[in-house]
Motif scaffolding. Structure first.
Motif, PDB file in Angstrom:
ATOM      1  N   LEU A   5       0.968  -1.113   0.187  1.00  0.00           N
ATOM      2  CA  LEU A   5      -0.020  -0.105   0.056  1.00  0.00           C
ATOM      3  C   LEU A   5       0.770   1.241  -0.147  1.00  0.00           C
ATOM      4  N   GLY A   6       0.730   1.992  -0.878  1.00  0.00           N
ATOM      5  CA  GLY A   6       1.366   3.424  -1.023  1.00  0.00           C
ATOM      6  C   GLY A   6       0.309   4.510  -0.656  1.00  0.00           C
ATOM      7  N   PHE A   7       0.873   5.580   0.045  1.00  0.00           N
ATOM      8  CA  PHE A   7       0.169   6.682   0.574  1.00  0.00           C
ATOM      9  C   PHE A   7       0.662   7.872   0.389  1.00  0.00           C
ATOM     10  N   THR A   8       0.114   8.931   0.129  1.00  0.00           N
ATOM     11  CA  THR A   8       0.414  10.338  -0.352  1.00  0.00           C
ATOM     12  C   THR A   8      -0.610  11.246   0.065  1.00  0.00           C
ATOM     13  N   LEU A   9       0.126  12.386   0.821  1.00  0.00           N
ATOM     14  CA  LEU A   9      -0.848  13.441   1.286  1.00  0.00           C
ATOM     15  C   LEU A   9      -0.262  14.645   0.272  1.00  0.00           C
ATOM     16  N   TRP A  10      -1.163  14.932  -0.787  1.00  0.00           N
ATOM     17  CA  TRP A  10      -0.764  16.202  -1.567  1.00  0.00           C
ATOM     18  C   TRP A  10      -1.169  17.323  -1.182  1.00  0.00           C
ATOM     19  N   ALA A  11      -0.337  18.567  -1.068  1.00  0.00           N
ATOM     20  CA  ALA A  11      -1.004  19.811  -0.825  1.00  0.00           C
ATOM     21  C   ALA A  11      -2.164  20.044  -1.895  1.00  0.00           C
ATOM     22  N   ASP A  12      -2.932  20.930  -1.401  1.00  0.00           N
ATOM     23  CA  ASP A  12      -4.287  21.276  -2.281  1.00  0.00           C
ATOM     24  C   ASP A  12      -3.952  21.697  -3.423  1.00  0.00           C
ATOM     25  N   ASP A  13      -2.697  22.052  -3.806  1.00  0.00           N
ATOM     26  CA  ASP A  13      -2.341  22.450  -5.425  1.00  0.00           C
ATOM     27  C   ASP A  13      -1.972  21.309  -6.198  1.00  0.00           C
ATOM     28  N   PHE A  14      -1.628  20.209  -5.737  1.00  0.00           N
ATOM     29  CA  PHE A  14      -1.073  19.119  -6.145  1.00  0.00           C
ATOM     30  C   PHE A  14       0.414  19.150  -6.739  1.00  0.00           C
ATOM     31  N   SER A  15       1.045  20.138  -6.159  1.00  0.00           N
ATOM     32  CA  SER A  15       2.224  20.406  -6.893  1.00  0.00           C
ATOM     33  C   SER A  15       3.530  19.761  -5.772  1.00  0.00           C
TER      34      SER A  15
END
Length: 380
Positions: free
Chosen positions: A132-142
């Motif tokens: 399982l991979g997990f990411t928390l993106w900033a709301d600008d997805f950059s």
């Protein structure tokens, strides 16, 4: 051993005491129900005695925090383009949990009691992959707040596209529940995503809430007690520890699954749904119809505790339902459900073992999880 776990789990609960209701037909928002109006037709029933004289059943509703999962888009990928269907039963929820002063190395300095962001991943049956991979993106997805992978099986993650999350960040891992310490809560809004894949990394699916932006101030804080995410196990939370509570399997029932029928707990419970939705302004026509069943986890499995319905879009699971056997806890089966669409919804739940039926009519909106821990006092 399971009985001892249950006793420990509920030693912390301040549960309200109450007697049994009268048999007959009622319309009420009765004890143990959150956010639902119920119409109940009850047959005379008897609550089962504890299975051991050392166990004391709670008399009344059980205080349990139910985490509504994020509504995530699911898309297949890989060379074959084949992945689990939207009804695969994978869920993700977030909570803020203070870890104890003697926290494991790598989580935070001893004595720091700031709540940490906890990711809770659940599977109705089991995780359909090795990693399982997990990411928390900033709301600008950059940019990303966190990025990592966790092995789910001995096969592991192969050559993941990011770092393996440290062992001391994995607070719980079972065949259907994963709890991760994701570190400090981000200072700004973020969008979560997760991925399940096989060891080769070339098959599986990616699930991302493209329209979901999480405001950190809305994340619930859990210091202790009982936690129930949709998908996964019932959990006891104490001192930053997460302990799964294994519930018994009830006697099988006679439910037969169909296009408009979901069967749960080995056919013990039958669930049917209907909806209505206005198609325009005042005086305009109203769309009505049945719910179409989505047996979460496998189209051939009716023994698990979760299922769902779609009403407007067959590619989406629009209502998720869960039934738990709480007979060794408070002498009742528990009914939980949540909706991701704004419709007028009616759910009819029948215990095929006793013949008792209960009808739920929640508010006309996408609502928080409805929790009824006194749904059916029809044990065993």
């Amino acid at each position: 051993m399971r009985i001892r776990i249950v006793i420990a789990a509920f030693a912390m609960i301040a549960a309200a005491c109450g007697g049994d209701g009268d048999a007959g037909t009622t319309s009420t928002s009765g004890p143990g129900t959150t956010g639902a109006t119920t119409t109940t037709t009850e047959a005379p029933t008897t609550t089962a005695a504890p299975t051991t004289t050392t166990t004391t059943l709670i008399q009344g509703p059980v205080d349990v925090l139910v985490l509504t999962p994020y509504a995530l888009q699911i898309s297949s990928f890989g060379p074959t383009g084949v992945g689990p269907v939207p009804g695969s039963g994978l869920t993700m929820a977030l909570a803020a949990v203070p870890l104890p002063p003697a926290a494991p190395p790598g989580t935070r300095a001893a004595g720091d009691q700031e709540p940490q962001l906890i990711g809770i991943f659940g599977a109705s049956i089991e995780f359909p992959g090795d990693c399982l991979g997990f990411t928390l993106w900033a709301d600008d997805f950059s940019s990303r707040y966190i990025d990592g992978y966790v092995p789910l099986t001995e096969a592991g993650c192969g050559e993941p596209g990011g770092p393996i999350i440290a062992d001391d960040q994995v607070l719980l891992k079972t065949d259907r529940t994963l709890v991760l310490d994701l570190g400090p809560i981000p200072g700004g809004s973020f969008s979560p995503a997760f991925q399940v894949q096989d060891t080769a990394g070339d098959a599986g699916f990616y699930s991302v809430g493209q329209d979901v932006v999480v405001d950190p101030s809305t994340i619930p804080t859990l210091a202790g007690g009982l936690l129930l995410p949709f998908g996964g196990d019932l959990l006891e939370v104490s001192g930053g520890r997460f302990t799964p509570i294994r519930l018994p399997d009830p006697a099988p029932g006679s439910c037969e699954p169909g296009d408009n029928t979901v069967c749960l707990l080995d056919g013990r419970f039958r669930v049917e749904a209907s909806f209505s939705q206005a198609t325009g302004g005042p005086g305009e026509s109203t769309q009505v119809g049945p719910g179409w069943s989505v047996p979460i986890g496998s189209v051939d499995v009716a023994s698990h505790d979760e299922g769902g319905f779609w009403f407007l879009n067959e590619d989406n699971v629009e209502v998720v339902i869960k039934v738990l056997d709480g007979c060794n806890i408070n002498g009742s089966f528990w009914m939980l459900f949540t909706s991701f669409v704004e419709i007028d919804l009616t759910l009819e739940v029948t215990d095929t073992g006793s013949g008792e039926t209960k009808t739920y009519e929640p508010p006309s909106a996408a609502f928080p999880a409805v929790t009824d821990t006194l749904a059916f006092a029809t044990c065993p």
